[in-house]
Motif scaffolding. Structure first.
Motif, PDB file in Angstrom:
ATOM      1  N   ILE A 147      41.710 136.072  13.841  1.00 17.82           N
ATOM      2  CA  ILE A 147      42.624 136.884  14.642  1.00 17.82           C
ATOM      3  C   ILE A 147      43.795 137.407  13.801  1.00 17.82           C
ATOM      4  N   LEU A 148      44.195 138.638  14.130  1.00 18.17           N
ATOM      5  CA  LEU A 148      45.334 139.279  13.469  1.00 18.17           C
ATOM      6  C   LEU A 148      46.248 139.862  14.546  1.00 18.17           C
ATOM      7  N   GLY A 149      47.553 139.745  14.352  1.00 18.35           N
ATOM      8  CA  GLY A 149      48.501 140.244  15.349  1.00 18.35           C
ATOM      9  C   GLY A 149      49.175 141.538  14.933  1.00 18.35           C
ATOM     10  N   GLY A 150      50.247 141.868  15.639  1.00 19.93           N
ATOM     11  CA  GLY A 150      51.017 143.066  15.326  1.00 19.93           C
ATOM     12  C   GLY A 150      52.032 142.767  14.239  1.00 19.93           C
ATOM     13  N   GLY A 151      52.753 143.770  13.790  1.00 21.56           N
ATOM     14  CA  GLY A 151      53.753 143.526  12.766  1.00 21.56           C
ATOM     15  C   GLY A 151      54.481 144.811  12.427  1.00 21.56           C
ATOM     16  N   GLU A 152      55.536 144.674  11.634  1.00 20.52           N
ATOM     17  CA  GLU A 152      56.304 145.851  11.241  1.00 20.52           C
ATOM     18  C   GLU A 152      55.607 146.558  10.086  1.00 20.52           C
ATOM     19  N   ASP A 153      56.035 147.801   9.827  1.00 17.77           N
ATOM     20  CA  ASP A 153      55.267 148.628   8.890  1.00 17.77           C
ATOM     21  C   ASP A 153      55.181 148.064   7.472  1.00 17.77           C
ATOM     22  N   THR A 154      56.305 147.521   6.945  1.00 18.22           N
ATOM     23  CA  THR A 154      56.233 146.970   5.582  1.00 18.22           C
ATOM     24  C   THR A 154      55.266 145.788   5.524  1.00 18.22           C
ATOM     25  N   ALA A 155      55.307 144.944   6.569  1.00 12.23           N
ATOM     26  CA  ALA A 155      54.419 143.788   6.633  1.00 12.23           C
ATOM     27  C   ALA A 155      52.956 144.242   6.752  1.00 12.23           C
ATOM     28  N   GLN A 156      52.763 145.332   7.483  1.00 14.69           N
ATOM     29  CA  GLN A 156      51.410 145.835   7.715  1.00 14.69           C
ATOM     30  C   GLN A 156      50.769 146.301   6.395  1.00 14.69           C
ATOM     31  N   VAL A 157      51.545 147.009   5.599  1.00 10.00           N
ATOM     32  CA  VAL A 157      51.037 147.488   4.309  1.00 10.00           C
ATOM     33  C   VAL A 157      50.706 146.307   3.407  1.00 10.00           C
ATOM     34  N   ALA A 158      51.614 145.315   3.384  1.00  5.10           N
ATOM     35  CA  ALA A 158      51.387 144.126   2.548  1.00  5.10           C
ATOM     36  C   ALA A 158      50.139 143.373   2.993  1.00  5.10           C
ATOM     37  N   ALA A 159      49.964 143.242   4.310  1.00  4.06           N
ATOM     38  CA  ALA A 159      48.810 142.508   4.838  1.00  4.06           C
ATOM     39  C   ALA A 159      47.509 143.228   4.502  1.00  4.06           C
ATOM     40  N   TRP A 167      81.056 137.300   3.275  1.00  5.14           N
ATOM     41  CA  TRP A 167      79.837 136.585   3.652  1.00  5.14           C
ATOM     42  C   TRP A 167      80.185 135.254   4.305  1.00  5.14           C
ATOM     43  N   VAL A 168      79.557 134.996   5.446  1.00  7.15           N
ATOM     44  CA  VAL A 168      79.822 133.768   6.194  1.00  7.15           C
ATOM     45  C   VAL A 168      78.510 133.008   6.345  1.00  7.15           C
ATOM     46  N   GLY A 169      78.518 131.744   5.979  1.00  5.05           N
ATOM     47  CA  GLY A 169      77.340 130.905   6.208  1.00  5.05           C
ATOM     48  C   GLY A 169      77.373 130.399   7.632  1.00  5.05           C
ATOM     49  N   ALA A 170      76.939 131.287   8.560  1.00  3.55           N
ATOM     50  CA  ALA A 170      77.081 130.968   9.985  1.00  3.55           C
ATOM     51  C   ALA A 170      75.826 130.304  10.538  1.00  3.55           C
ATOM     52  N   GLY A 171      74.809 130.118   9.696  1.00  2.59           N
ATOM     53  CA  GLY A 171      73.601 129.412  10.122  1.00  2.59           C
ATOM     54  C   GLY A 171      72.581 130.304  10.778  1.00  2.59           C
ATOM     55  N   GLN A 172      71.327 129.848  10.766  1.00  7.43           N
ATOM     56  CA  GLN A 172      70.249 130.552  11.454  1.00  7.43           C
ATOM     57  C   GLN A 172      69.181 129.528  11.804  1.00  7.43           C
ATOM     58  N   VAL A 173      68.924 129.372  13.094  1.00  3.30           N
ATOM     59  CA  VAL A 173      67.907 128.424  13.530  1.00  3.30           C
ATOM     60  C   VAL A 173      66.571 129.142  13.664  1.00  3.30           C
ATOM     61  N   TRP A 174      66.625 130.355  14.180  1.00  8.19           N
ATOM     62  CA  TRP A 174      65.409 131.135  14.438  1.00  8.19           C
ATOM     63  C   TRP A 174      65.072 131.959  13.197  1.00  8.19           C
ATOM     64  N   THR A 175      63.957 131.637  12.538  1.00  8.46           N
ATOM     65  CA  THR A 175      63.641 132.347  11.299  1.00  8.46           C
ATOM     66  C   THR A 175      62.379 133.195  11.419  1.00  8.46           C
ATOM     67  N   SER A 176      61.776 133.240  12.612  1.00  7.08           N
ATOM     68  CA  SER A 176      60.479 133.907  12.733  1.00  7.08           C
ATOM     69  C   SER A 176      60.541 135.418  12.568  1.00  7.08           C
ATOM     70  N   ASP A 177      61.731 136.013  12.698  1.00  9.05           N
ATOM     71  CA  ASP A 177      61.808 137.458  12.511  1.00  9.05           C
ATOM     72  C   ASP A 177      62.265 137.818  11.113  1.00  9.05           C
ATOM     73  N   SER A 178      62.379 136.838  10.255  1.00  6.63           N
ATOM     74  CA  SER A 178      62.819 137.126   8.888  1.00  6.63           C
ATOM     75  C   SER A 178      61.948 136.343   7.921  1.00  6.63           C
ATOM     76  N   SER A 179      60.633 136.474   8.074  1.00  2.81           N
ATOM     77  CA  SER A 179      59.744 135.808   7.130  1.00  2.81           C
ATOM     78  C   SER A 179      59.421 136.731   5.973  1.00  2.81           C
ATOM     79  N   VAL A 180      59.725 138.028   6.163  1.00  6.27           N
ATOM     80  CA  VAL A 180      59.411 139.016   5.144  1.00  6.27           C
ATOM     81  C   VAL A 180      60.702 139.689   4.692  1.00  6.27           C
ATOM     82  N   CYS A 181      60.826 139.982   3.419  1.00  3.57           N
ATOM     83  CA  CYS A 181      62.001 140.678   2.903  1.00  3.57           C
ATOM     84  C   CYS A 181      62.049 142.091   3.487  1.00  3.57           C
ATOM     85  N   PRO A 182      63.140 142.432   4.174  1.00  5.34           N
ATOM     86  CA  PRO A 182      63.200 143.772   4.774  1.00  5.34           C
ATOM     87  C   PRO A 182      63.324 144.863   3.712  1.00  5.34           C
TER      88      PRO A 182
END
Lengths: 274, 473
Positions: free
Chosen positions: A57-69, B215-230
């Motif tokens: 299974i594969l899910g959705g993702g943002e465009d940069t992630a999509q290209v990498a995947a 820059w403030v080290g204010a913490g982050q518990v939820w990391t699932s939206d930042s697993s990839v370098c933007p």
């Protein structure tokens, strides 16, 4: 028969936005209802894709992630090989697009896909965001793949063109379609889309999703398998090597009833329920 | 106006900004003489509309008032802002609380203009500027998607970036796209100082090219939206709280402010210190707003106070007086139940709220809607670790209670689906009615429905008193 199956979740940290983790939960939950034992292998980018999975299974993702995947999957090659062998694959949204020949990157330029599905994606004139209600139309040897309407939520900018090597999974249901809930849920619908408002955009040409062999790609979030247990049972049946008789849970049926009614009454112009 | 039982800690400065006060003023009062006539007239027309809206019982009138004024004078926000906008606060979670903490801290220098509620789009911002104390410095919260527009209209001195995570994806699109828009905005406004959370890689990406960043080290518990370098799309790696990119040289920036947080035992509150650039430890133990996330909000606010050259001990003292913020964490009576209101609108917020709920088997109410302000797609429910609620019965309600029910079924959490749990004959799980206070976590629109309902019931139980004269905010 195979009542122990391995589900391979491909790059959940790259392709896992929009609640897609819910599809994995739904597969585990529904498998358990059918007495199928599941193990889950989550693959991170850089790791090789196992070739002994029963369902990928594969899910959705943002465009940069999509290209990498897409790049990682092409270099690895395993997913193309297992899909060609008829192993079940489910891909949602960005995952669906990258299984095709090409899809737009963050600048809108075509990026190469994995080529498992005979589809090509370019951009819709406007982003498709809203309820999606579709009637399955795909068949294998004249037998419908699925019977019950599929419900979900779409959020994408892709126009996907299905080539002759795949077939659309479903057709968009026109708005104002009549829904009967008794004794079973059926859509009272004559398939004429011309000139009618439809519930959703899907591929952009009146169809939604694509399938060939045992690979299914779709724009349905929701999550798709939590809202459409028939699709989960189809995939698990393929993985387990036996046809699963439907098991329906009351809260899922209630949710489907509510969503189908809402979708049929959904006004695309105002994005509100009528 | 929201009536909140625990409003005692709110200071007068903020009360003075409430629209209920200014509606008593004559038409053109309360707007500086320096403001162009067209905008002053537009504000007067907006007041009339707001007053009508209040009379009709359609709400607080701020959004309507702002809308009318903006329609009549499109430059009204720029005119009213002048050069007095000190700080804008934007963040997926915590912007209302951070804004209130900061505005209260800044009130040590005198009156402050800020939003009395969380109305943070153009209309609400305009109304806060039109109705706050004349010429007072403004501290405003801004919706993430509206921020670039508000920045170019108001030219703030400081912007606080708290965190960016998935929320209302139907409207916001994806968080990386939003971060790119913020970068463009900062490039066009090089004079702005950014106070940014270094622990959130998406925020760090948005702020990294700004000329002045605290820059403030204010913490982050939820990391699932930042697993990839933007920036480059490679995976991010984390070593404790220090993140770095595996594909480029991005790494958590060196901080000048830091939150030092120690979690409490289950159901017990933790303790925190904000550590300043010179190593001074400011105790946040006296904060009345609960949880790690509020200590994080306070640390960001304190870093901004430092930029404004305020007395930081006094700032902490004032922040300690803040209790409920626009109903968040307030205890209110709705129908047959007394509830503690928790705003829970996305997975990142949820992942921290679970920790401040009383332990199982205490039942809780969860209300899920999918109106425009909630996000129309509740798929995010599947990203929330509801498994942590096992061992208790959840009362599932709201427009999307059936989506929640399916989610809870899959999470192995017991639940009852109830359309109106506050009705006298509602079928509630055992023990729910006996609780003095039951926690109720609600999405944005559901949260506001509950506040409105609590206000109405309170008002009708106290005949002879004008609802608007009661506790404010």
């Amino acid at each position: 028969m195979n009542d122990k199956i391995q589900i391979v979740s491909i790059f959940p940290n790259l392709l896992g936005t929009y609640g897609d983790g819910g599809n994995l939960m739904a597969l585990q939950h529904i498998a358990a209802l059918h007495g199928i034992e599941t193990t889950v292998t989550e693959v991170a980018p850089g790791e090789s894709i196992p070739s002994d999975g029963d369902l990928y299974i594969l899910g959705g993702g943002e465009d940069t992630a999509q290209v990498a995947a897409a790049q990682a999957l092409r270099e690895d090659g395993t997913l193309s090989a297992v899909a060609a062998d008829g192993i079940a694959v489910l891909a949602i949204c960005a995952g669906y697009q990258l299984l095709g020949h090409e899809f737009p990157d963050s600048d809108g330029k075509p990026a190469p896909g994995v080529g498992i599905l005979d589809v090509k994606t370019d951009r819709l004139p406007a982003r498709a965001v809203g309820e999606l209600l579709v009637q399955p139309t795909a068949q294998i040897d004249g037998t419908p793949l699925l019977n019950e309407p599929l419900t979900g939520f779409e959020n994408h900018a892709g126009a996907t063109h299905v080539g002759p090597g795949s077939q659309p999974l479903a057709h968009i249901v026109p708005a104002d379609v009549k829904i009967d809930f008794d004794p079973v849920l059926t859509l009272n619908w004559n398939a004429t889309l011309d000139g009618q408002a439809a519930v959703g955009i899907g591929n952009g040409d009146g169809t939604e999703g694509a399938t060939s062999n045992r690979t299914i790609g779709t724009y349905l979030h929701g999550p798709c398998l939590a809202r459409n247990p028939e699709l989960a049972e189809l995939l698990l049946g393929w993985a387990a090597g036996r046809k699963l008789e439907p098991i329906r849970e009351p809260e899922v049926e209630e949710l489907r009833k509510v969503r189908l009614t809402a979708a049929a009454n959904y006004d695309k112009t105002t994005q509100t329920q009528r | 106006m929201g009536v909140v039982v625990q409003a005692k800690g709110l200071n007068q400065t903020i009360r003075a900004c409430s629209s209920s006060r200014v509606t008593h003023l004559s038409k053109l009062d309360g707007v500086s003489e320096k403001v162009p006539f067209r905008t002053r007239s537009a504000v007067a027309a907006g007041r009339l509309a707001a007053k009508t809206s209040q009379r009709l019982g359609k709400g607080e009138g701020m959004v309507v008032g702002g809308k009318v004024a903006l329609r009549l004078s499109p430059k009204a926000m720029t005119d009213l802002a002048g050069d007095r906008v000190e700080v804008l606060v934007s963040s997926t979670n915590g912007k209302t609380s951070t804004t209130r903490l900061l505005a209260t801290a800044v009130s040590q220098t005198g009156p402050v203009a800020t939003q009395p509620t969380g109305a943070n789009m153009n209309d609400g911002i305009l109304w806060a500027l039109a109705n706050g104390p004349v010429g007072a410095p403004a501290i405003l919260e801004v919706d993430e998607a509206y921020l670039p527009g508000v920045v170019s209209a108001t030219h703030p001195k400081i912007i606080i970036f708290g965190n960016l995570s998935r929320d209302q994806l139907d409207r916001m699109n994806e968080v990386a796209i939003l971060a790119r828009k913020w970068r463009t905005m900062l490039a066009a406004n090089p004079d702005i100082t950014v106070v940014a959370n270094a622990d959130d890689p998406i925020v760090a990406y948005a702020a990294e090219d700004a000329s002045n960043v605290v820059w403030v080290g204010a913490g982050q518990v939820w990391t699932s939206d930042s697993s990839v370098c933007p920036g480059c799309g490679a995976l991010l790696a984390r070593d404790g709280s220090i993140w770095h990119c595996t594909g480029c040289d991005r790494i958590r920036p060196k901080t000048t402010w830091e939150l030092d947080w120690t979690a409490g035992d289950q159901g017990q509150s933790g303790t925190g210190f904000a550590i300043g650039p010179d190593g001074t430890r400011y105790s946040l133990e006296g904060l009345q707003l609960p949880g790690r996330f509020n200590a994080s909000n306070a640390t960001l606010a304190l870093a901004a106070c430092d930029q404004l050259d305020l007395d930081l001990n006094k700032a902490v003292e004032l922040m300690n007086t803040v209790t409920a913020v626009s109903g968040r964490f307030a205890t209110v009576k709705v129908g047959e139940l007394t509830i503690r209101l928790l705003l829970a609108k996305n997975p990142a917020g949820w992942s921290e709220l679970v920790d401040i709920m009383p332990p199982a088997p205490t039942p809780v109410i969860i209300t899920i809607n999918s109106n425009a302000a909630d996000g129309r797609d509740p798929s995010w429910l599947w990203d929330v670790p509801f498994e942590h609620l096992r061992g208790r019965t959840v009362i599932a309600t709201g427009d999307r209670r059936h989506d929640l029910a399916v989610r809870l079924r899959h999470a192995g959490v017991d639940f009852v689906v109830v359309e109106d749990p506050y009705a006298p004959n509602a079928q509630l799980p055992p023990g729910a009615r006996e609780l003095d206070v039951i926690d109720c976590a609600a999405t944005y629109s559901a949260f506001h429905e509950l506040r409105t309902r609590a206000d109405r019931e309170l008002a009708s139980s106290r005949p002879g008193r004008d609802q608007r004269e009661q506790g404010v905010v």
